[in-house]
Design a protein around this motif. Structure first.
Motif, PDB file in Angstrom:
ATOM      1  N   TYR A   1       0.835  -1.199   0.000  1.00  0.00           N
ATOM      2  CA  TYR A   1       0.000   0.000   0.000  1.00  0.00           C
ATOM      3  C   TYR A   1       0.877   1.258   0.000  1.00  0.00           C
ATOM      4  O   TYR A   1       0.614   2.227  -0.731  1.00  0.00           O
ATOM      5  CB  TYR A   1      -0.900   0.018   1.239  1.00  0.00           C
ATOM      6  CG  TYR A   1      -2.095  -0.905   1.167  1.00  0.00           C
ATOM      7  CD1 TYR A   1      -2.821  -1.061  -0.006  1.00  0.00           C
ATOM      8  CD2 TYR A   1      -2.515  -1.620   2.290  1.00  0.00           C
ATOM      9  CE1 TYR A   1      -3.910  -1.916  -0.067  1.00  0.00           C
ATOM     10  CE2 TYR A   1      -3.603  -2.472   2.246  1.00  0.00           C
ATOM     11  CZ  TYR A   1      -4.296  -2.611   1.066  1.00  0.00           C
ATOM     12  OH  TYR A   1      -5.383  -3.444   1.001  1.00  0.00           O
TER      13      TYR A   1
ATOM     14  N   VAL B   1       2.465   3.460   7.820  1.00  0.00           N
ATOM     15  CA  VAL B   1       1.032   3.379   7.488  1.00  0.00           C
ATOM     16  C   VAL B   1       0.200   3.284   8.764  1.00  0.00           C
ATOM     17  O   VAL B   1      -0.805   3.984   8.930  1.00  0.00           O
ATOM     18  CB  VAL B   1       0.759   2.171   6.571  1.00  0.00           C
ATOM     19  CG1 VAL B   1      -0.739   1.969   6.380  1.00  0.00           C
ATOM     20  CG2 VAL B   1       1.432   2.365   5.218  1.00  0.00           C
TER      21      VAL B   1
ATOM     22  N   LYS C   1       1.329   4.295  -3.001  1.00  0.00           N
ATOM     23  CA  LYS C   1       1.067   5.719  -2.771  1.00  0.00           C
ATOM     24  C   LYS C   1       2.353   6.541  -2.700  1.00  0.00           C
ATOM     25  O   LYS C   1       2.298   7.746  -2.473  1.00  0.00           O
ATOM     26  CB  LYS C   1       0.269   5.899  -1.477  1.00  0.00           C
ATOM     27  CG  LYS C   1      -1.141   5.332  -1.558  1.00  0.00           C
ATOM     28  CD  LYS C   1      -1.976   6.071  -2.614  1.00  0.00           C
ATOM     29  CE  LYS C   1      -3.382   5.532  -2.703  1.00  0.00           C
ATOM     30  NZ  LYS C   1      -4.193   6.244  -3.734  1.00  0.00           N
TER      31      LYS C   1
ATOM     32  N   ILE D   1      -5.515   5.083   1.252  1.00  0.00           N
ATOM     33  CA  ILE D   1      -4.427   4.096   1.205  1.00  0.00           C
ATOM     34  C   ILE D   1      -4.837   2.884   0.381  1.00  0.00           C
ATOM     35  O   ILE D   1      -4.028   2.308  -0.352  1.00  0.00           O
ATOM     36  CB  ILE D   1      -4.037   3.673   2.639  1.00  0.00           C
ATOM     37  CG1 ILE D   1      -3.362   4.837   3.369  1.00  0.00           C
ATOM     38  CG2 ILE D   1      -3.102   2.465   2.611  1.00  0.00           C
ATOM     39  CD1 ILE D   1      -3.094   4.560   4.836  1.00  0.00           C
TER      40      ILE D   1
END
Length: 1586
Positions: free
Chosen positions: A1096, A1187, A1100, A1210
Motif C-alpha cells: 500500500y 502506514v 502511494k 491508502i
C-alpha cells in the motif's frame, strides 16, 4: 516434511524445478484428486511394491480413478516392482495364480516379467538357508488373564457411563475404515490419546497379548513401560484422562510384578536339532498332525543361567526360550547381524529389554524398529538412526514389525528369524529377502502341533513356485473370459462431485476422509476433539428390504452443523453418500476452495514469507532493506536556480521569497561563541505554506542550552541576474566549508528539485526585504583571493590527490597523504608516518606553494615588544581584527576560531604535560614540539601565541546529542561544560575569508533546513490525502525512531496498529458470517500484514516522505553542494572507529594544548553521530509502521471520519453496509440451554443486561461442548480480542501522553494478554458459567482458580499476567468473547463495551505498577553488563528443570511442569541471587571506605587495563598494543570471545603473545589478555614500573 499440507503453488514450484519426484501413493492420489497435477503431465510412473494395487489401496485408486480415465495416448508409462504379484495367504492352483496375475496386469496396464535363470540372480541376491524351529505350547495363566480382562470390562463400562459422548457411540468414529482412511489420506489421526478409556483398553489388550505369547515377566515389563511413559507425560498433572489410565496401570504393574529366579545352567551336551530344507524329512513330507520330536524345545530346558524355572512358572514362554536358544548358536559368529520379525508392536518393544537382561546374550546389541501407525510410534528420524546403527554394527539385532519387510536393504544381515509366522506369501518372501549376506539363515519358528502354522508354510512354499512358473510359462485362461474372478478395468460409474474450473474431484471413496480432514483443520485446542459424528437410522421397506440413512453432525464451529443423507443399501454407503453431499455443500458455502481443500483464509498461498535459496531476505521481513531516493517537496523546485548556466540567461530579473531565520536561546552556557552567530535568511522560488511559519524547532546546540528556531516571512524580493550569480557564489563558498565539500561556484552542478539559497542579513529592519541582505559581506567573501589557496578551501587532501580517510587518519584530519607517500618532490617519508595526527614536513608544504613566502622580521632577543600587530603565514594583521576570525593551520590543514591573543605566551614557553601523564617531558617548548612533530622551525618565536578553538564539523542539531544522567555532581557538570583551546604560533596560520560568527551561524542552517524540508514533505502528503489535520502530526507519523529526534511515530503506530486490527476484524466478522475463527484470523493477517501495508505504501509513494535515518549534515545535499559519498568510504567508516585499530585507544590521552586534540569538535558527553546516506536506507517494515502511524495520527486528530478517509485513500477497504448486520438478529436458544445458564448471576457479574441472550450463551460455550444448535465462542473471541485491544490501547495512549513509546508498549503488553484476562475471569467468577465438555479442562481451571485466589490474598499484589501459575487459555478467551458479544449486542458501539469493561479490568496497569518479565529483566541486565547469559533445560518425568548460567556459572535454577514457567522462575531466582551479591558488595565497599582502605579502587582496576597498556606504550614511545581474536564461538545468546595481545618494545622486540580467558564481550576478552601482558611487562621492566 509437511507435503500433506503443501498448497498448489508450492507443488507447482516443485514440478517446475524437479524432473523426478518421490512420494507416497496417497500423496499422489491426493494431488490428483485436488487437481494440483493431471495424469497426462506425468511421463513415467514407477510403483514400488506394486502388488498393493488391489481393492481400495491408493495404487489401485490412482489407476482406476485417473490412469484408466485418461486417453491412452496421454497416459504415462508404468513400471511396477514387487517380490510377489500376489499378496495373499497363497494360491490354490495354477489357474488361480494366473487369474490373480492377470488382474494385476490389467490394473497396472503392464506385463509381469521375471528372471528365467535363478543362478544369475543368486550371484547378486543369494537365497538364505531356510530352517524351522519348533517350540512347545505355553501354559495359560488363567488367573492373571481373567483379572486383566475384568479390568477391560470395568474400563469399558466407565467409558459408557461417561457424561461425554464416547467415540464408541457413533458409527463413523467406530468404523475403522473411515479412521484408517483419514490417517492414510491426509496424514492426520484422531487424537484418541485424550480418550483415556479407549487408549487404556488398547494398552490392557497389549499386556494380555504379552502375557500369553511372552510370559508374565515380559508382560510386567510391558505394563511398567506403559506406566513410566504415562508418568513422564507433561499432561499428567492436569489431564484427567491420563490420570485415569495411570490408576489402572499401577494395578496391573502390581499384579504382574515378578522376578526371574536362579536356575540350572544350560547343559553343554544338550543339543536341540533343527529342521532345514535339506533334511531327509522336509516339511512337505510331514502329514498334518505329524511332527518330529527331535527338534522340539521342551518346557524344562533352561537356555540361560538366570532363566531358571521361569518357563515352568510361566514367567517366560517356551517360544521366548526357543528364541534365546537360537541366538546362543550365533555366539561365536563373526559380524553377527540379525533381524527378528514379530507381529505386534508390543513384542518389538519388550523383546530387546528382555534380551539385554540376559548375561549369556551380552554379545548382542539390540533395538526395536516399528512404524508410525501405533501409539508407541517411532519418528522417521529415529527409524533412520536405528537403521544406520544396524548398518554400521553399533546395533547387531533388530526386533522389527512388518515395517522392515519392505525396502530395508542391509547387505551385512546374515540371520532373519520369524518369531511370529508371516501372514501372507508376500511377507514370507520379503522377510526372507532381508537376509542379504551369502550363507545367511532364514529361521521360521512354529508352534508344535499348530496345524495352521504347518499348512501356511506348506502353501507359501507351493505358491512361490507356482507364481514363478506362471510368470514364465503363462497359463491360457482365454476360456475364462467373462468369469467374475477376472476383474475389468473399465471405470465403474460412481457418484462424484467435480469442480468444473479446476477439475478437482471427490468421490464416495474419498468423501469420508475429506470430511474428517476438514474437521481436523478447524480451530481447536487440546480440550476439544473435533470430528464428524455419524448417526445411523434403519429403514425397512414394504418389500422387506432394509435401507439405511446417515445423519452427519459436524463440530459447532464448522460452516454448518447437520446434514441428513439419502437412503442407501448399506451403512457404509449411507455414510459415504452423506459425506459426499457435505463436501458439495461445503464447497458451495466457500468452506472448500476450488481445489476441494479446506479454505484457510483468503490468499493463504502468499501468506508465508520464505527465504530463497541464497537466504536473501524478502520484502516485508525485518532484515530486508531497500534504497529509495530522498524525497524533496515539489514546492522547492525552481528553474531559476540554473541561471548562469549556458542557455539559462534570458531572464534579467527574478522574484524570490525571503524567509528570515529567527533564533532564541533557552538556558545558559559558558561558551561565548554560542551567542556570537550571524543571522541568515533563505530565498525560495515559491511562497511556502503558512504552516511552515507556525513551526518551531529545538536545536540542541550545547548541553545546557537549546536554541528555538523558526522561519519568518519577510516578503517577496526582486533579484537581478548579476545579484543572483553573486548570491549563488556566496552560498557555495559558505556551504562548501560548512559541509566540508570542495566545490567551485563556477563548476558545481545545480538541481532544480532543490532551489533555495542561504544569504546573510543585517540586524536593521527595512521595509524592502532586499536591503536586509548584507551585500557588502557577500562581495568581500566572494571576491577574496584566498579561495585560490587549496588550504583555504574544503578538503585540501582532494587537491593533493588522495583521500586521507583511507590512510589511517581521522575523518576530519587533513594530513597530506600524498606527501607521505613520497609523491611530491621525491622526499622521504616523515619518521612519524602512521601515527595518528602526524603529517609531512612543513618545508615540503611550503615548497608546494601552499604558504606564501614571508620575509624574515628581525626580533631582538631581549628588546622585542608586542605592538598589536601579528605576522601571519600570509600577511600581517592587527590583533583586534584577528579576534573572531577563522585561521587555517598551514601545518595541519585544520581550521580554528580565534578566541584571543596571549601576549604573555610565546613559542619558547614550556610545552604542558598531558593530563594524568607522570613521565618525563616529551617536548621542552612549543617550538620544540613543532620541530619534532612537524619538522617546522619557527622563525618568530617571540610572537604571542593565538588562543583558538577548533572549527568542529557541522553537527545534527535536531537530535539530543548528549548522554543524559539523572544525578550529576556540580564538579562533573562543570567539567562537562569545559571548553578546550589550543595555542598556535601566528606564523603557521592563514586568515580565512569567512568570519567566525558567519560560519557558526551557517552550521545551524543544515539542521534547520532539514526540518523545513521534512515539514514541506509532510504538508505535501497531507494535501494528497486531502483531509485537514496539523502537518506537524503528519511529520510525526513519518519520522522513525532511528532518526533519534524528539518525536517519532512509535506511539502513534501502537495506536494505529490496534485501531487497524479492530476495524479489519469488525469488517471480516460481519462480511463473512460463515467463516470460522481460523479463516478470519488468516484473512486479517493478509489485510494487516507488513507485506500488504508495505505494498500500500509503495503504491502511494509514501517511501519518499519517510524520515528513516538520523540526519547527518555531511551526507545532506544542499543546493549546489552535493555530498561526497562513495561506497568504499562508507564501508571503511566502521574500520576506522572500531576496536580493531589499536591506535584508537591512544585517543584516551588527548593533549589539551595540542592543536591535534581538535579531532572532530565533539564535546564531552556528546554521542557520536552516525554516517548515514543521503539516500533513505529504509527497512521495509518501516513503511508498514508508517502506514499504521498515519492511521493512529488521523484517528487522534480527526476521529473516525478522518481515519476512514485515510484508509480509503491508502486502499484498505473496511467499510460495510447496514445490510451486512442482518445476521446479528436474536439467536433462538432452547429451553434446556436457558435453564442451564444462570443469566442473572452472569449478567450481575458483568453489570449489564443483554438484549440478545443467544450471543451471551455463544460467548461462554467452548468447542468441547456437544453442539445443540449453539456455536462455540471462537468467532466472538476473534472480534472481542480486537475490540479490547483497541479500547485498552486507546485508554493508555490518552492517559499517559508523555510516556515514551517503549514504556507504552510494555503497558499495553501487560494489560492486553491472555494471562491477565484469565485472572479477570476468575476475579469476577466468569469461569463458573463456562459451558464445556472436558473433565481435563475442569481440573486445570480448578487448580488455576486456587492459585489465583492465593495471589489475590496478597495485599496490593497484581501480577498483570506474570503470576507463578499458567492460566488455561480458555479463561482469557471467554473474557474476549464476552466483549465481542457485548459489542454486537449494542449495535457495534465500543463505548458501551468500555463502560462495562473498565471496572471489570480494574486495576488497569500503570507505569508505577508495570511488572517486568524476569526473563527480559535478566536479559537486559546481562546486555548492559556484557555478561554471557545461557539457559539449559531438561525434563525428568513430568517436571521441567531450567538452569541459568552467567559467564558459565550457574546462578539460578527452578522446576515446573511447564518449561516456560520454569524458565521464568529460574530467571527470577537468578535476579534475587544477583541482587543479594550486589548488596553484599556495597556493604563491603562501605566498610572499606570507613576503614580508609583502597579496596574499592582495586576492584575497578581491570576496567582500565587497555588504557594502562596504552599509557605505558606512550611513555616508552612504543607502538600501540596489537590485539588478535583467537576464537569466537557459542550460541548467539551466549557468545564467548578469546583475545590475544602483544606489544613491540623498542629494546627487546615483540613480547610473548598473551592469550586471555573466554569472555562474553570483546572488551572483557581484551581486558583479560591485557592483564596478563601487564604482569609480563612488570616482570621484564620491574625498575621502570615503579
Amino acid at each position: 516434511m509437511g507435503q500433506d499440507f503443501w498448497d498448489a503453488r508450492r507443488w507447482h514450484r516443485e514440478f517446475e524445478s524437479k524432473q523426478v519426484l518421490v512420494m507416497t501413493a496417497q500423496i499422489l492420489l491426493n494431488i490428483l484428486r485436488h487437481s494440483i497435477i493431471k495424469m497426462d503431465s506425468i511421463h513415467l510412473l514407477i510403483l514400488d511394491e506394486c502388488h498393493h494395487a488391489v481393492k481400495k489401496h491408493p495404487y489401485s485408486l490412482v489407476m482406476s480413478e485417473f490412469y484408466h480415465t485418461t486417453p491412452k495416448e496421454k497416459r504415462p508409462a508404468v513400471f511396477g516392482m514387487t517380490a510377489s504379484p500376489v499378496n495373499l495367504k497363497g494360491v490354490s492352483s495354477q489357474e488361480d495364480c494366473a487369474i490373480k496375475i492377470r488382474n494385476l496386469e490389467s490394473k497396472l496396464d503392464s506385463i509381469v516379467c521375471t528372471i528365467k535363470d535363478r543362478r544369475e540372480l543368486e550371484k547378486h541376491v543369494p537365497t538364505p538357508l531356510e530352517t524351522v524351529v519348533l517350540y512347545d505350547t505355553a501354559g495359560t495363566l488363567w488367573s492373571l488373564h481373567e483379572q486383566i480382562k475384568h479390568m477391560e470390562a470395568t474400563v469399558e463400562e466407565a467409558a459408557r457411563c461417561s457424561s461425554r459422548r464416547s467415540k464408541w457411540k457413533f458409527m463413523g468414529a467406530r468404523d475403522a475404515g473411515s479412521k484408517e482412511e483419514l490417517r492414510l489420506v491426509y496424514g492426520v489421526s484422531e487424537r484418541t490419546e485424550s480418550d483415556g478409556a479407549a487408549n487404556l483398553i488398547q494398552k490392557l489388550r497389549a499386556i494380555n497379548y504379552a502375557l500369553a505369547e511372552l510370559g508374565q515377566w515380559c508382560a510386567y515389563k510391558v505394563a511398567h513401560s506403559f506406566l513410566t511413559a504415562m508418568q513422564n507425560d507433561e499432561r499428567a498433572n492436569h489431564q484427567l484422562d491420563v490420570k485415569f489410565q495411570e490408576s489402572y496401570l499401577k494395578k496391573v504393574v502390581i499384579l504382574l510384578h515378578c522376578q526371574l529366579s536362579e536356575g540350572a545352567v544350560i547343559n553343554d551336551g544338550d543339543k536341540s536339532e533343527i529342521i532345514s530344507n535339506t533334511d531327509v524329512h522336509s516339511m512337505d513330507e510331514i502329514e498334518e498332525g505329524e511332527l518330529l520330536n527331535s527338534h522340539a524345545v521342551s518346557g524344562g530346558e533352561h537356555v540361560d543361567e538366570i532363566i531358571g524355572a521361569a518357563v515352568a512358572d510361566g514367567k517366560v514362554t517356551p517360544k521366548v526360550q526357543a528364541l534365546i536358544k537360537i541366538l546362543l548358536k550365533y555366539q561365536q559368529t563373526e559380524d553377527f547381524r540379525a533381524i527378528i520379525f514379530v507381529e505386534r508392536v508390543v513384542a518389538a518393544l519388550v523383546l530387546p529389554k528382555v534380551l539385554l537382561e540376559l548375561p549369556s546374550l551380552s554379545f548382542i546389541r539390540c533395538a526395536s524398529l516399528i512404524g508410525h501407525n501405533n501409539n508407541q510410534e517411532m519418528r522417521t528420524s529415529q527409524m533412520q538412526d536405528t537403521i544406520a546403527k544396524f548398518r554400521d554394527g553399533r546395533i547387531t539385532l533388530l526386533v522389527a514389525t512388518s515395517v522392515a519387510e519392505e525396502g530395508l536393504d542391509i547387505r551385512q544381515c546374515n540371520v532373519v528369524i520369524r518369531f511370529d509366522l508371516a501372514k501372507t506369501v508376500l511377507a514370507y518372501i520379503q522377510s526372507r529377502g532381508r537376509a542379504r549376506k551369502p550363507g545367511s539363515d532364514y529361521i521360521l519358528m512354529l508352534e508344535r502341533g499348530n496345524l495352521s502354522h504347518e499348512t501356511f508354510l506348506r502353501n507359501a512354499r507351493n505358491s512361490e513356485e507356482t507364481l514363478r512358473k506362471e510368470a514364465l510359462e503363462r497359463t491360457d485362461i482365454s476360456r475364462l473370459k467373462g468369469n467374475p474372478r477376472l476383474t475389468s478395468v473399465e471405470a465403474v460409474p460412481e457418484s462424484i462431485y467435480q469442480v468444473e474450473s479446476t477439475g478437482a474431484v471427490v468421490s464416495l471413496n474419498s468423501a469420508v476422509g475429506l470430511i474428517h480432514f476438514y474437521c481436523s483443520q478447524l480451530p481447536s485446542d487440546r480440550y476439544s476433539l473435533l470430528r464428524p459424528e455419524f448417526i445411523m437410522k434403519k429403514h425397512r421397506r414394504s418389500d422387506g428390504l432394509v435401507e439405511y440413512s446417515c445423519k452427519l453432525q459436524l463440530p459447532c464451529n464448522a460452516a454448518f452443523e447437520k446434514l441428513e443423507g439419502s437412503l442407501c443399501s448399506s451403512m457404509r454407503l449411507a455414510q459415504q453418500a452423506v459425506c459426499l453431499a457435505a463436501c458439495k455443500k461445503l464447497h458451495e458455502m466457500g468452506a472448500f476452495t476450488d481445489m476441494l481443500l479446506p479454505d484457510k483464509g483468503a490468499g493463504e498461498e502468499g501468506e508465508k514469507i520464505e527465504q530463497n535459496d541464497e537466504c536473501d531476505s524478502l520484502p516485508g521481513t525485518s532484515r530486508h532493506r531497500e534504497f529509495y531516493p530522498e524525497g524533496v517537496a515539489e514546492i522547492l523546485q525552481g528553474e531559476w536556480i540554473l541561471y548562469g548556466k549556458e542557455g539559462c540567461q534570458n531572464l534579467a530579473e527574478f522574484q524570490l521569497y525571503m524567509y528570515a531565520v529567527k533564533s532564541s536561546s533557552v538556558g545558559n552556557s559558558k561558551d561565548p561563541f554560542l551567542s556570537q552567530v550571524s543571522d541568515f535568511a533563505i530565498l525560495f522560488g515559491n511562497e511556502l505554506d503558512a504552516e511552515v511559519l507556525s513551526m518551531s524547532m529545538d536545536l540542541f546546540v550545547a548541553r545546557t542550552m537549546i536554541t528555538k528556531a523558526s522561519l519568518i516571512y519577510r516578503g517577496p524580493v526582486k533579484i537581478t541576474g548579476s545579484q543572483l550569480l553573486l548570491l549563488k557564489s556566496f552560498h557555495v563558498r559558505l556551504m562548501s566549508i560548512v559541509l566540508d565539500v570542495d566545490v567551485d561556484p563556477s563548476t558545481t552542478p545545480w538541481d532544480i528539485s532543490k532551489a533555495y539559497l542561504f544569504v546573510p542579513v543585517i540586524a536593521e529592519i527595512h521595509f524592502d526585504a532586499i536591503k536586509v541582505i548584507d551585500w557588502n559581506q557577500i562581495e568581500d567573501i566572494v571576491n577574496s583571493n584566498a579561495w585560490q589557496n587549496p588550504l583555504q578551501r574544503a578538503r585540501p587532501d582532494v587537491f593533493l590527490g588522495t583521500n586521507e580517510r583511507t590512510l589511517g587518519g581521522d575523518r576530519r584530519e587533513y594530513g597530506y597523504g600524498k606527501l607521505r607517500h613520497r609523491m611530491a618532490f621525491g622526499q622521504k617519508v616523515h619518521p612519524t608516518y602512521g601515527i595518528r595526527g602526524a603529517v609531512a614536513q612543513f618545508d615540503i608544504v611550503k615548497a608546494a606553494g601552499l604558504v606564501p613566502f614571508q620575509p624574515s622580521v628581525e626580533f631582538l632577543d631581549d628588546g622585542y615588544k608586542f605592538t598589536d600587530t601579528l605576522y601571519m603565514a600570509d600577511r600581517s594583521i592587527d590583533v583586534t581584527d584577528l579576534v573572531g576570525k577563522i585561521v587555517t593551520a598551514a601545518h595541519s590543514g585544520k581550521r580554528f576560531f580565534v578566541d584571543s591573543v596571549h601576549s604573555d605566551m610565546n613559542a619558547e614557553n614550556s610545552f604542558p604535560r598531558k593530563e594524568g601523564y607522570l613521565g618525563p617531558l616529551e617536548y621542552g617548548s612549543y617550538a620544540d614540539y613543532y620541530r619534532q612533530k612537524y619538522g617546522v622551525d619557527l622563525m618568530h618565536k617571540k610572537q604571542p601565541l593565538i588562543r583558538a578553538r577548533g572549527v568542529s564539523y557541522c553537527k545534527n542539531l535536531l537530535s539530543p546529542r548528549f548522554e543524559h544522567t539523572d544525578a550529576l555532581e556540580v564538579e562533573s557538570i562543570e567539567s562537562l561544560d569545559k571548553t578546550y583551546y589550543v595555542f598556535l604560533p601566528p606564523e603557521l596560520c592563514l586568515i580565512h575569508p569567512l568570519p567566525g560568527n558567519l560560519v557558526r551561524g551557517a552550521q545551524r542552517l543544515p539542521s534547520i533546513m532539514k526540518r523545513v524540508e521534512s515539514t514541506l514533505l509532510a504538508i505535501q502528503l497531507k494535501k494528497k490525502i486531502n483531509y485537514p489535520i496539523p502537518s506537524s502530526k503528519v511529520l510525526e507519523a513519518l519520522t522513525a525512531a532511528s532518526c533519534q529526534e524528539t518525536v517519532c511515530y512509535e506511539r502513534a503506530e501502537l495506536l494505529g496498529d490496534a485501531y487497524l486490527k479492530w476495524v479489519v476484524s469488525r469488517f471480516l466478522f460481519l462480511k463473512h458470517p460463515q467463516k470460522h475463527e481460523g479463516q478470519l484470523t488468516r484473512m486479517r493477517q493478509q489485510m494487516v500484514s507488513n507485506m500488504v501495508l508495505y505494498q500500500y505504501a509503495l503504491n502511494k509513494g509514501i517511501q519518499s516522505y519517510i524520515q528513516a535515518d538520523r540526519f547527518s549534515p555531511s551526507r545532506w545535499a544542499a543546493p549546489g553542494v552535493l555530498p561526497v559519498f562513495d561506497e568504499e568510504m562508507k564501508e571503511s567508516d566502521d574500520l576506522f572507529f572500531g576496536e580493531e585499530i589499536p591506535a584508537c585507544d591512544s585517543e584516551l590521552q588527548k593533549d589539551l594544548y595540542d592543536d591535534d586534540s581538535v579531532e572532530d569538535g565533539r564535546e564531552d558527553g556528546e554521542i557520536e553521530c552516525d554516517s548515514s546516506c543521503y539516500r533513505v536506507l529504509s527497512r521495509v517494515k518501516t513503511l508498514a509502521d508508517v502506514v499504521e502511524a498515519l492511521i493512529g495520527i488521523y484517528y487522534v486528530e480527526g476521529g473516525k471520519n478522518a481515519v476512514n478517509h485515510l484508509m480509503r485513500w491508502i486502499g484498505i477497504q473496511v467499510e460495510f453496509s447496514l445490510q451486512e448486520l442482518e445476521f446479528v438478529k436474536p439467536k433462538a436458544i432452547s429451553e434446556s440451554i436457558s435453564r442451564s445458564v444462570d443469566f442473572d448471576a452472569l449478567e450481575g457479574a458483568l453489570n449489564v443486561k443483554f438484549r440478545n441472550k443467544g450471543l451471551l450463551v455463544e460467548a461462554i460455550t467452548h468447542a468441547s461442548r456437544p453442539s445443540a444448535g449453539v456455536s462455540c465462542y471462537q468467532r466472538l473471541e476473534f472480534v472481542g480480542d480486537a475490540v479490547l485491544d483497541h479500547l485498552i490501547t486507546r485508554h493508555l495512549f490518552f492517559t499517559y501522553t508523555d510516556l515514551p513509546p517503549g514504556r507504552l508498549t510494555d503497558l499495553r503488553a501487560a494489560a492486553v494478554n491472555n494471562e491477565n484476562f484469565a485472572r479477570v475471569a476468575v476475579k469476577h467468577k466468569l469461569h463458573l458459567h463456562l459451558r464445556h465438555g472436558s473433565s481435563a479442562l475442569e481440573t486445570q481451571i480448578r487448580e488455576f482458580v486456587k492459585e489465583v485466589q492465593e495471589e489475590l490474598l496478597k495485599p496490593g499484589f497484581n501480577s498483570f499476567g506474570l503470576g507463578d501459575c499458567k492460566a488455561p487459555k480458555v479463561l482469557g478467551d471467554i473474557v474476549e468473547s464476552i466483549a465481542g458479544a457485548m459489542f454486537l449486542d449494542n449495535d457495534l458501539d465500543t463505548s458501551v463495551v468500555w463502560k462495562v469493561f473498565q471496572p471489570l479490568l480494574h486495576p488497569v496497569v500503570t507505569p508505577e505498577t508495570l511488572p517486568i518479565h524476569p526473563v527480559r529483566e535478566l536479559q537486559e541486565r546481562c546486555q548492559q553488563q556484557a555478561e554471557g547469559l545461557e539457559y539449559k533445560a531438561s525434563r525428568i518425568a513430568n517436571v521441567a528443570t531450567v538452569e541459568v548460567f552467567i559467564d558459565g556459572v550457574q546462578i539460578g535454577i527452578a522446576q515446573n511442569s511447564q518449561k516456560k514457567m520454569a524458565q521464568k522462575l529460574a530467571a527470577r531466582n537468578a535476579l534475587v541471587f544477583l541482587k543479594e551479591i550486589e548488596e553484599k558488595e556495597k556493604e563491603k565497599e562501605n566498610e572499606s571506605k570507613k576503614d580508609g582502605s583502597n579496596g574499592g579502587k582495586k576492584s575497578c582496576g581491570q576496567v582500565f587495563t587497555r588504557q594502562a597498556l596504552n599509557d605505558i606504550c606512550l611513555r616508552r614511545q612504543w607502538p600501540m598494543p596489537q590485539y588478535r581474536c583467537v576464537n569466537e564461538g557459542g550460541p548467539a545468546h551466549a557468545k564467548k570471545f578469546i583475545y590475544a595481545v602483544r606489544v613491540n618494545t623498542t629494546d627487546r622486540g615483540w613480547t610473548e603473545e598473551c592469550i586471555g580467558e573466554p569472555m562474553p564481550s570483546v572488551k572483557k576478552a581484551k581486558d583479560s589478555a591485557g592483564v596478563l601482558l601487564l604482569e609480563l611487562l612488570k616482570q621484564v621492566y620491574p625498575e621502570r614500573q615503579q
